[in-house]
Design a protein around this motif. Structure first.
Motif, PDB file in Angstrom:
ATOM      1  N   ASP A   1      -5.210   6.517  10.044  1.00 59.22           N
ATOM      2  CA  ASP A   1      -4.885   5.325   9.270  1.00 59.22           C
ATOM      3  C   ASP A   1      -3.842   5.718   8.226  1.00 59.22           C
ATOM      4  O   ASP A   1      -4.154   6.391   7.237  1.00 59.22           O
ATOM      5  N   THR A   2      -2.607   5.332   8.467  1.00 52.93           N
ATOM      6  CA  THR A   2      -1.500   5.771   7.606  1.00 52.93           C
ATOM      7  C   THR A   2      -1.534   5.138   6.217  1.00 52.93           C
ATOM      8  O   THR A   2      -0.762   5.548   5.347  1.00 52.93           O
ATOM      9  N   ILE A   3      -2.390   4.152   6.017  1.00 56.09           N
ATOM     10  CA  ILE A   3      -2.548   3.563   4.686  1.00 56.09           C
ATOM     11  C   ILE A   3      -3.685   4.251   3.944  1.00 56.09           C
ATOM     12  O   ILE A   3      -3.509   4.810   2.860  1.00 56.09           O
TER      13      ILE A   3
ATOM     14  N   TRP B   1      -2.812  15.104  17.903  1.00 54.69           N
ATOM     15  CA  TRP B   1      -4.197  14.635  17.802  1.00 54.69           C
ATOM     16  C   TRP B   1      -4.417  13.874  16.495  1.00 54.69           C
ATOM     17  O   TRP B   1      -5.137  12.877  16.454  1.00 54.69           O
ATOM     18  N   ILE B   2      -3.785  14.330  15.422  1.00 53.52           N
ATOM     19  CA  ILE B   2      -3.880  13.623  14.147  1.00 53.52           C
ATOM     20  C   ILE B   2      -3.195  12.262  14.247  1.00 53.52           C
ATOM     21  O   ILE B   2      -3.760  11.235  13.868  1.00 53.52           O
TER      22      ILE B   2
ATOM     23  N   ALA C   1       0.818  -1.209   0.000  1.00 54.35           N
ATOM     24  CA  ALA C   1       0.000   0.000   0.000  1.00 54.35           C
ATOM     25  C   ALA C   1       0.851   1.258   0.000  1.00 54.35           C
ATOM     26  O   ALA C   1       0.528   2.250  -0.652  1.00 54.35           O
ATOM     27  N   ILE C   2       1.952   1.240   0.727  1.00 54.01           N
ATOM     28  CA  ILE C   2       2.805   2.423   0.808  1.00 54.01           C
ATOM     29  C   ILE C   2       3.525   2.676  -0.511  1.00 54.01           C
ATOM     30  O   ILE C   2       3.740   3.817  -0.905  1.00 54.01           O
TER      31      ILE C   2
ATOM     32  N   LEU D   1      -8.125   5.362  12.389  1.00 52.73           N
ATOM     33  CA  LEU D   1      -7.540   4.040  12.239  1.00 52.73           C
ATOM     34  C   LEU D   1      -8.582   3.019  11.790  1.00 52.73           C
ATOM     35  O   LEU D   1      -9.662   2.908  12.382  1.00 52.73           O
ATOM     36  N   ASN D   2      -8.267   2.302  10.702  1.00 58.02           N
ATOM     37  CA  ASN D   2      -9.111   1.246  10.135  1.00 58.02           C
ATOM     38  C   ASN D   2     -10.461   1.771   9.631  1.00 58.02           C
ATOM     39  O   ASN D   2     -11.407   1.004   9.471  1.00 58.02           O
ATOM     40  N   SER D   3     -10.560   3.075   9.389  1.00 63.84           N
ATOM     41  CA  SER D   3     -11.812   3.637   8.897  1.00 63.84           C
ATOM     42  C   SER D   3     -11.810   3.666   7.368  1.00 63.84           C
ATOM     43  O   SER D   3     -10.827   4.081   6.755  1.00 63.84           O
ATOM     44  N   PRO D   4     -12.927   3.279   6.731  1.00 66.73           N
ATOM     45  CA  PRO D   4     -13.009   3.342   5.258  1.00 66.73           C
ATOM     46  C   PRO D   4     -13.427   4.704   4.742  1.00 66.73           C
ATOM     47  O   PRO D   4     -13.638   4.872   3.547  1.00 66.73           O
TER      48      PRO D   4
END
Length: 537
Positions: free
Chosen positions: A336-338, A330-331, A136-137, A362-365
């Motif tokens: 989600d770094t991906i 806060w960010i 992904a990166i 994190l892990n949010s679509p």
């Protein structure tokens, strides 16, 4: 014996840190509030665009919206275009029309692996593999471009690569920009801009008829005022191209008042008009400041601003400089770094001198929060909101944001709305107010807030504004490790203007909530606080 009230001075803006227990004169965390001339006020509401016909919502996109563009036609009619992952829509006079080309727009590949990726025992048999972080990166995220050349709308997605055009005078679906007879093929590309000199410039130009057919590091431009003419070898044409050195794929580009600012995976450059025979050049500006996603930058009335993995940056027409990001912890705490590479985007709210950057948790679509920078006054604020694209207000319209498949007007009305995430009403939390930094107990007796309604002459507006405020305190009774932080009951403002808190503890923090669901507009000035130091048990 009663103690005297003392002023509670908290300047505009949020300063996020790893802990809220430290002493600080700033706000520690807020949601959906801003400061107007130093006065705290809730942000305006949002109203969804809607057009229900025969019980069916017609103002809805067929795929996730990634880019919005508003422009005036030659007849003065204002149009709003929505470029989605696999569709193109336009709003004229409140009616949404699907103008996707007859053969469609190629959708993005997304962060999904092939059927044979990964180890034999990973994931479910017969389904594509879940993509790994390393893949992904290294994947260059998809880019989406919208702009107008005169009254004609142009659109391009990196997954599709074709330069699409739509003429409001003709109507119907969008079509591929036709090549002028004998003037070379119109190249495919990753993204494009329309320059002030009336060229269309395509970045990541390919299939342009040259040896090697172009590459991800090439940018090309058409003949002046002729989007169908791309004949580079014609001595009477100003069409041309340049290949970036050192070689690196172009990620995104944006038109500014001093030239075209663009980024490769390694560096930032500016391209400026020179005229014949060179037409355009490019000059290196900085290293390692590429936006986190191709939609993470925007121009403002003063600067070009963007968010990268290193933080926020600005371009003033001469230099690229880092912008101190007071909410960066806060960010980083929940990002989600991906997915940020595909989902994040920036928008400009000109009437408030604010730059908004959305990112996914994190892990949010989908995007879940926004870091907001007021470039006029220099403070940051925060918002919990799900949006996928946005544009500032025009002379005749409010700011417009998309939340995947629907669109909202912002700064309209007194209600908040999200399509994907739960609505979080405005609040503001301070750092530790304890004058003894938590070493002794402190009793907070009362507060005296300075509240003003927007319409200070309307008794009902004043009563509603004051009645919507709720105050509480966070505190701890012990310094022992693991001692929980407690919250006092929410207290309303009394009819005489006082707030009775009467709580004792250590590491005391103030929280202000705005009751809903309707948000009454108000401004909140200085607070007076009555607190007394106690013992150190």
């Amino acid at each position: 014996m009663s103690s005297q009230f003392r002023p509670l001075e908290i300047p505009p803006g949020v300063v996020a840190t790893a802990t809220k227990k430290m002493r600080s004169s700033n706000w520690a965390e807020v949601n959906m509030v801003r400061w107007r001339e130093g006065q705290l006020t809730p942000m305006g509401g949002q109203a969804q665009f809607t057009n229900v016909v025969d019980g069916v919502e017609r103002y809805r996109f067929a795929s996730r919206c990634k880019r919005i563009h508003g422009w005036y036609g030659l007849d003065g009619q204002y149009h709003i275009a929505y470029l989605c992952e696999a569709n193109l829509h336009v709003d004229t006079g409140g009616t949404l029309t699907d103008i996707t080309p007859a053969d469609g727009i190629a959708p993005p590949a997304g962060l999904v692996g092939g059927y044979s990726d990964g180890e034999y025992n990973i994931d479910t048999y017969g389904t594509p593999r879940s993509i790994v972080s390393a893949v992904a990166i290294t994947k260059v995220p998809d880019a989406y471009s919208l702009d107008n050349f005169g009254s004609i709308l142009y659109a391009m997605t990196s997954a599709d690569g074709r330069l699409l055009m739509w003429d409001p005078a003709v109507g119907g679906p969008a079509v591929i920009q036709p090549a002028a007879d004998g003037r070379g093929p119109v190249p495919h590309g990753r993204c494009f801009v329309v320059t002030q000199e009336r060229f269309i410039m395509i970045f990541g130009s390919t299939q342009d008829g040259t040896t090697g057919s172009g590459s991800s590091r090439r940018f090309a431009w058409c003949d002046q005022e002729n989007p169908g003419a791309w004949d580079y070898s014609n001595v009477t044409s100003q069409a041309g191209f340049l290949d970036i050195e050192p070689a690196s794929p172009i990620i995104c580009a944006i038109e500014t008042r001093v030239g075209i600012l663009f980024w490769t995976a390694k560096k930032a450059y500016v391209s400026q008009f020179l005229g014949i025979p060179y037409v355009y050049n490019y000059v290196e500006l900085a290293d390692n400041c590429t936006p986190w996603s191709p939609q993470s930058m925007t121009t403002t009335s003063a600067l070009t601003l963007w968010m990268g993995e290193q933080g926020a940056f600005s371009f003033d027409g001469t230099s690229i400089l880092p912008v101190p990001c007071r909410v960066r912890p806060w960010i980083d705490d929940d990002i989600d770094t991906i997915n940020v590479r595909e989902l994040s985007f920036a928008a400009h709210l000109a009437e408030f001198s604010e730059w908004w950057w959305f990112c996914p948790g994190l892990n949010s679509p989908f995007n879940t929060r926004a870091a907001i920078y007021n470039y006029k006054e220099g403070w940051w604020t925060q918002a919990r909101m799900s949006r996928s694209a946005g544009i500032t207000s025009s002379y005749t319209s409010h700011p417009i944001f998309a939340d995947d498949f629907v669109a909202f007007q912002h700064e309209v009305g007194a209600a908040y709305a999200n399509a994907n995430a739960p609505v979080v009403l405005p609040f503001a939390e301070s750092f530790d107010l304890n004058v003894n930094s938590g070493s002794r107990l402190t009793t907070v007796k009362q507060l005296l807030p300075d509240v003003e309604a927007v319409d200070a002459s309307d008794p009902t507006a004043i009563a509603n504004a004051i009645g919507s405020l709720r105050y509480s305190l966070f505190y701890r009774n012990s310094r022992s490790l693991g001692s929980p932080e407690l919250q006092s009951p929410l207290k309303a403002v009394r009819s005489d203007g006082y707030v009775d808190l009467r709580s004792t503890g250590r590491d005391i923090r103030l929280r202000i909530d705005v009751a809903g669901p309707v948000i009454q507009p108000f401004t909140l000035g200085q607070h007076l606080i009555d607190l007394v130091p106690r013992g150190d048990r």
